[in-house]
Motif scaffolding. Structure first.
Motif, PDB file in Angstrom:
ATOM      1  N   ASP A 182       0.862  -1.178   0.000  1.00  0.00           N
ATOM      2  CA  ASP A 182       0.000   0.000   0.000  1.00  0.00           C
ATOM      3  C   ASP A 182       0.899   1.229   0.000  1.00  0.00           C
ATOM      4  OD1 ASP A 182      -1.742   2.083   0.454  1.00  0.00           O
ATOM      5  OD2 ASP A 182      -2.780   1.113   2.126  1.00  0.00           O
ATOM      6  N   SER A 184       0.238   4.228  -0.105  1.00  0.00           N
ATOM      7  CA  SER A 184      -0.204   5.348   0.730  1.00  0.00           C
ATOM      8  C   SER A 184       0.345   5.226   2.148  1.00  0.00           C
ATOM      9  CB  SER A 184      -1.732   5.443   0.756  1.00  0.00           C
ATOM     10  OG  SER A 184      -2.294   4.363   1.471  1.00  0.00           O
ATOM     11  N   GLN A 185       0.895   4.035   2.476  1.00  0.00           N
ATOM     12  CA  GLN A 185       1.509   3.811   3.785  1.00  0.00           C
ATOM     13  C   GLN A 185       3.036   3.846   3.705  1.00  0.00           C
ATOM     14  OE1 GLN A 185      -0.545   3.574   6.519  1.00  0.00           O
ATOM     15  NE2 GLN A 185      -2.065   4.036   4.964  1.00  0.00           N
ATOM     16  N   LEU A 220      -4.643   8.658  -8.877  1.00  0.00           N
ATOM     17  CA  LEU A 220      -4.659   9.732  -7.876  1.00  0.00           C
ATOM     18  C   LEU A 220      -6.071  10.240  -7.581  1.00  0.00           C
ATOM     19  CD1 LEU A 220      -1.397  11.745  -8.562  1.00  0.00           C
ATOM     20  CD2 LEU A 220      -1.937  10.249  -6.635  1.00  0.00           C
ATOM     21  N   LEU A 246      -7.399   7.880  -4.964  1.00  0.00           N
ATOM     22  CA  LEU A 246      -6.734   8.088  -3.672  1.00  0.00           C
ATOM     23  C   LEU A 246      -7.188   9.387  -3.019  1.00  0.00           C
ATOM     24  CD1 LEU A 246      -3.129   6.826  -4.446  1.00  0.00           C
ATOM     25  CD2 LEU A 246      -4.922   5.661  -3.159  1.00  0.00           C
ATOM     26  N   ASN A 271      -6.134   9.165   0.719  1.00  0.00           N
ATOM     27  CA  ASN A 271      -4.815   8.540   0.796  1.00  0.00           C
ATOM     28  C   ASN A 271      -3.784   9.121  -0.170  1.00  0.00           C
ATOM     29  OD1 ASN A 271      -5.750   6.706   2.717  1.00  0.00           O
ATOM     30  ND2 ASN A 271      -6.401   5.251   1.164  1.00  0.00           N
ATOM     31  N   ALA A 272      -4.155  10.140  -0.925  1.00  0.00           N
ATOM     32  CA  ALA A 272      -3.234  10.680  -1.937  1.00  0.00           C
ATOM     33  C   ALA A 272      -1.966  11.248  -1.307  1.00  0.00           C
ATOM     34  CB  ALA A 272      -3.929  11.745  -2.781  1.00  0.00           C
ATOM     35  N   GLU A 273      -2.102  11.928  -0.175  1.00  0.00           N
ATOM     36  CA  GLU A 273      -0.929  12.553   0.451  1.00  0.00           C
ATOM     37  C   GLU A 273       0.107  11.522   0.864  1.00  0.00           C
ATOM     38  OE1 GLU A 273      -4.102  13.231   1.301  1.00  0.00           O
ATOM     39  OE2 GLU A 273      -4.292  15.260   0.472  1.00  0.00           O
ATOM     40  N   GLY A 274      -0.345  10.404   1.434  1.00  0.00           N
ATOM     41  CA  GLY A 274       0.590   9.352   1.841  1.00  0.00           C
ATOM     42  C   GLY A 274       1.357   8.793   0.660  1.00  0.00           C
ATOM     43  N   MET A 275       0.649   8.556  -0.432  1.00  0.00           N
ATOM     44  CA  MET A 275       1.327   8.030  -1.616  1.00  0.00           C
ATOM     45  C   MET A 275       2.280   9.061  -2.203  1.00  0.00           C
ATOM     46  SD  MET A 275      -0.230   6.196  -4.938  1.00  0.00           S
ATOM     47  CE  MET A 275       0.515   6.377  -6.535  1.00  0.00           C
TER      48      MET A 275
END
Length: 193
Positions: free
Chosen positions: A90, A92-93, A111, A114, A119-123
């Motif tokens: 993952d 995003s993690q 994107l 996400l 979760n876009a920022e994590g990726m």
């Protein structure tokens, strides 16, 4: 989302809508590069990248959709390719790839999903850490028009929205161009820290 759950767009691919030659031309020479196909799904873009790069390149194909990665591994084996490593993770993690080890990251029509999931920022953080200074982030997204095909217009990202999303992570827009009737490519460079 856990790795056993299916992502929003699992099994769907924008690849059939793509003008492959336009994408290849936009990405430029790929021989010898380390490439990350982020959220690769079952690997349609990954296998195209492998055809365009030659054997002296290394491709990491990463997705949290286990079935997609399993299917891609089978396709890699059937094609006799040795320069692709398909991984379940993952993004995003974070990522287990070494910091500043990737020359080019492709994120194809992921994107917008996400962003909806938050979760876009994590990726984007993970990709920024993984890309070399000056490395490129190549993002394929749907034009912000009503569909189908593709996601609903309200979750599509215009080039301006996409640029605003990635800029805080140290990316500068290099160019935007059409890569299909409904798809565009935005290429960003990672600034040195």
């Amino acid at each position: 989302m856990t790795m056993n759950e299916e992502p929003i767009a699992a099994g769907k691919s924008s690849f059939s809508l793509l003008d492959r030659q336009r994408l290849k031309d936009a990405l430029g020479p790929l021989e010898g590069l380390v490439i990350l196909d982020a959220a690769c799904g079952s690997g349609n873009y990954t296998l195209a990248l492998a055809r365009w790069t030659g054997l002296h390149s290394r491709i990491y194909a990463v997705d949290l959709w286990e079935k997609g990665v399993f299917d891609l591994r089978k396709r890699i084996e059937d094609a006799g390719l040795t320069n692709i490593q398909a991984l379940v993770a993952d993004l995003s993690q974070g990522t287990t790839l070494a910091p500043e080890s990737v020359d080019l990251c492709l994120a194809a029509t992921v994107l917008h999903d996400l962003a909806v999931e938050g979760n876009a920022e994590g990726m984007l953080e993970a990709l920024a850490r993984t890309l070399k200074p000056g490395g490129r982030l190549a993002v394929v997204e749907f034009e912000k028009v009503s569909g189908p095909p593709g996601p609903p217009e309200e979750i599509r990202l215009s080039p301006e929205e996409l640029t605003e999303m990635v800029r805080p992570f140290g990316f500068t827009l290099q160019e935007t161009r059409s890569v299909g009737e409904l798809l565009y490519l935005a290429v960003f460079s990672r600034q040195a820290d």
